[in-house]
Write a protein that holds these residues in place. Structure first.
Motif, PDB file in Angstrom:
ATOM      1  N   VAL A  75       4.684   4.892   6.447  1.00 12.90           N
ATOM      2  CA  VAL A  75       5.958   4.584   5.788  1.00 12.90           C
ATOM      3  C   VAL A  75       7.141   5.182   6.542  1.00 12.90           C
ATOM      4  CG1 VAL A  75       5.974   6.531   4.167  1.00 12.90           C
ATOM      5  CG2 VAL A  75       7.103   4.388   3.542  1.00 12.90           C
ATOM      6  N   GLN A  76       6.902   6.258   7.266  1.00 10.77           N
ATOM      7  CA  GLN A  76       7.970   6.907   8.036  1.00 10.77           C
ATOM      8  C   GLN A  76       8.608   5.931   9.027  1.00 10.77           C
ATOM      9  OE1 GLN A  76       6.687  10.479   9.981  1.00 10.77           O
ATOM     10  NE2 GLN A  76       8.466  10.555  11.314  1.00 10.77           N
ATOM     11  N   LEU A  77       7.827   4.987   9.557  1.00  9.70           N
ATOM     12  CA  LEU A  77       8.386   4.004  10.503  1.00  9.70           C
ATOM     13  C   LEU A  77       9.441   3.121   9.857  1.00  9.70           C
ATOM     14  CD1 LEU A  77       5.150   2.894  12.382  1.00  9.70           C
ATOM     15  CD2 LEU A  77       7.043   4.266  13.292  1.00  9.70           C
ATOM     16  N   LEU A  78       9.380   2.946   8.543  1.00 12.68           N
ATOM     17  CA  LEU A  78      10.337   2.088   7.845  1.00 12.68           C
ATOM     18  C   LEU A  78      11.637   2.802   7.488  1.00 12.68           C
ATOM     19  CD1 LEU A  78       7.935   0.209   5.393  1.00 12.68           C
ATOM     20  CD2 LEU A  78       8.779  -0.559   7.625  1.00 12.68           C
ATOM     21  N   ILE A  79      11.579   4.117   7.349  1.00  8.37           N
ATOM     22  CA  ILE A  79      12.749   4.817   6.808  1.00  8.37           C
ATOM     23  C   ILE A  79      13.420   5.777   7.778  1.00  8.37           C
ATOM     24  CG2 ILE A  79      12.044   4.566   4.411  1.00  8.37           C
ATOM     25  CD1 ILE A  79      10.944   7.402   4.490  1.00  8.37           C
ATOM     26  N   THR A  80      12.887   5.871   8.995  1.00 10.30           N
ATOM     27  CA  THR A  80      13.531   6.744   9.977  1.00 10.30           C
ATOM     28  C   THR A  80      14.225   5.903  11.037  1.00 10.30           C
ATOM     29  OG1 THR A  80      11.493   6.917  11.266  1.00 10.30           O
ATOM     30  CG2 THR A  80      11.928   8.656   9.654  1.00 10.30           C
ATOM     31  N   MET A  81      15.216   6.509  11.673  1.00 10.35           N
ATOM     32  CA  MET A  81      15.978   5.827  12.720  1.00 10.35           C
ATOM     33  C   MET A  81      15.947   6.655  13.994  1.00 10.35           C
ATOM     34  SD  MET A  81      19.459   4.440  11.000  1.00 10.35           S
ATOM     35  CE  MET A  81      19.663   5.242   9.430  1.00 10.35           C
TER      36      MET A  81
END
Length: 108
Positions: A75-81
């Protein structure tokens, strides 16, 4: 109603979901929204609204976890930049504020 920064972040998340959905199962030309919805135990309308950035006024973390699980990613791939994404987000945010200010002056 959401402020501009929240709207842009939701659109950013939607774009990332669309990206990972289209490269998942690349040999089969990616996953459809319906297939992702089935893998995520969600309705395809939910996936569609999130990808378009039109999902209520926030996206629940549990929904993002379900989508990430359906995509087989963290899920970190969806919410980090990364740095480039942050810069683009800030440029777009500044541009939308300028456009909003400009349009308010031209309506008089």
């Amino acid at each position: 109603m959401m402020d501009d920064k929240k709207v842009m972040f939701c659109k950013f998340i939607g774009a990332k979901i669309r990206y990972y959905r289209t490269i998942s199962g690349i040999a089969q030309h990616g996953l459809s929204q319906k297939e992702l919805a089935r893998h995520s135990n969600l309705h395809s309308d939910t996936i569609s609204r999130i990808e378009r950035g039109n999902y209520n006024d926030s996206i629940p973390l549990t929904t993002l976890i379900d989508i990430a699980d359906g995509l087989g990613i963290d899920v970190q791939l969806l919410i980090t930049m990364n740095d480039v994404e942050k810069r683009l987000m800030n440029q777009n945010y500044s541009w939308s504020k300028l456009t909003c200010i400009h349009s308010s002056y031209t309506t008089f």
